[in-house]
Write a protein that holds these residues in place. Sequence first.
Motif, PDB file in Angstrom:
ATOM      1  N   GLU A 118      40.686  40.028 -27.283  1.00 49.87           N
ATOM      2  CA  GLU A 118      39.156  40.033 -26.959  1.00 49.87           C
ATOM      3  C   GLU A 118      38.733  40.694 -25.675  1.00 49.87           C
ATOM      4  O   GLU A 118      38.118  40.775 -25.116  1.00 49.87           O
ATOM      5  CB  GLU A 118      38.720  38.616 -27.092  1.00 49.87           C
ATOM      6  CG  GLU A 118      37.423  38.702 -27.478  1.00 49.87           C
ATOM      7  CD  GLU A 118      36.604  37.750 -27.896  1.00 49.87           C
ATOM      8  OE1 GLU A 118      35.226  37.273 -27.811  1.00 49.87           O
ATOM      9  OE2 GLU A 118      37.511  36.741 -28.684  1.00 49.87           O
ATOM     10  N   ASP A 119      39.824  39.543 -23.819  1.00 48.34           N
ATOM     11  CA  ASP A 119      39.135  40.199 -23.151  1.00 48.34           C
ATOM     12  C   ASP A 119      39.788  40.713 -22.909  1.00 48.34           C
ATOM     13  O   ASP A 119      38.864  41.467 -21.690  1.00 48.34           O
ATOM     14  CB  ASP A 119      39.455  38.499 -22.467  1.00 48.34           C
ATOM     15  CG  ASP A 119      39.058  37.374 -22.097  1.00 48.34           C
ATOM     16  OD1 ASP A 119      38.197  37.289 -23.028  1.00 48.34           O
ATOM     17  OD2 ASP A 119      39.727  36.451 -21.429  1.00 48.34           O
TER      18      ASP A 119
ATOM     19  N   ASN B  53      37.140  42.967 -24.111  1.00 54.70           N
ATOM     20  CA  ASN B  53      36.009  43.930 -23.253  1.00 54.70           C
ATOM     21  C   ASN B  53      35.831  43.574 -21.516  1.00 54.70           C
ATOM     22  O   ASN B  53      35.368  43.169 -21.346  1.00 54.70           O
ATOM     23  CB  ASN B  53      35.367  42.063 -23.146  1.00 54.70           C
ATOM     24  CG  ASN B  53      34.619  41.774 -24.593  1.00 54.70           C
ATOM     25  OD1 ASN B  53      34.526  42.674 -25.058  1.00 54.70           O
ATOM     26  ND2 ASN B  53      35.009  40.644 -25.048  1.00 54.70           N
TER      27      ASN B  53
ATOM     28  N   GLN C 131      42.755  35.652 -27.600  1.00 52.70           N
ATOM     29  CA  GLN C 131      41.161  35.495 -26.962  1.00 52.70           C
ATOM     30  C   GLN C 131      41.916  36.413 -25.744  1.00 52.70           C
ATOM     31  O   GLN C 131      41.150  36.865 -25.393  1.00 52.70           O
ATOM     32  CB  GLN C 131      41.881  34.293 -26.119  1.00 52.70           C
ATOM     33  CG  GLN C 131      40.819  32.940 -27.287  1.00 52.70           C
ATOM     34  CD  GLN C 131      42.013  32.244 -26.803  1.00 52.70           C
ATOM     35  OE1 GLN C 131      42.184  30.851 -26.127  1.00 52.70           O
ATOM     36  NE2 GLN C 131      40.133  31.037 -26.312  1.00 52.70           N
TER      37      GLN C 131
END
Length: 303
Positions: free
Chosen positions: A136-137, A140, A133
Amino acid sequence: MALNFHQLHIFYTVADRGSFSAAAGALHMTQPAVTMQVQSLEDYFGTKLLQRSTKRIDLTEAGKALMPYARRSIELIRDTDQAMSTFTRQLKGKLQLGASLTIGEYILPRLLGPFGMEFPHITISMKVINTAQIMEDILNHQLNFGLIEAPVNHPDMHMEAVMSDELKLIVPKGHPLAGRTDVMLDEVADYPFVLREQGSGTRLVMEEQLKRKNIDPADLKIVMELGSTGAVKSAVEAGLGVSFLSASSVKHEVALGLLHIVPIHNVRFRRQFYSIYLKSAVLPISAVTFLTFLRERDLQQWL
């Protein structure tokens, strides 16, 4: 017109991401603004740097020649921020980071206090989530950087060891090994284990060290696998098994006599904690300052 770092950074991001739209998203700019800055850079050099087509963007020969210099300029700005952060005490801004579970729950809370005293004008926003996670953050652009417990390999990520840690054998009060000053690893392997879930940083470090000592992790008597360090501690305290956990995560329970740390003869479960962030990103000075704090301070005084 003078050459400036901002244009080099935009050019590098477009080339790295492969499109103006992706670069615009990464840089939080509009696509026309990104295009204009690249065109200005091309005007400065008097040559095309990118070959545009409907499906993709390719570097021209001039663009290929410029890429290593653009990359070095980003690294130089990063290094400059890091060097000067030591002298800056009136920083303002928000530090946004992600931390994997053990780091976020047990390590960083003890470090954020001393950091806050030294840099009182930096506000901190921390998400405690798993490594996938965090990555991913970051990709992004929801987080500036992350702190994780095991190394990862991603082509867009820069990774650096910033802290060290050590796993210890923990047993409950009244356990046959409690109070022992030294045990053999083979002896420990005969007891039931409560472990973190497969894929966790703690589990990976433990399994790698066992393999180095010619013990197959699959041969352990694993009675329970749990998704958090807190759950593992509670299970061990209840007498369900023994475990390997970061010494920092059991400090409170050991002080109360609820859990015991047992040294293992000639075996150390050392590991590194890593920072990760985008290779193409220029970290805000607040993030650079925090990472410098982790690298340069004696963290054990607080852990």
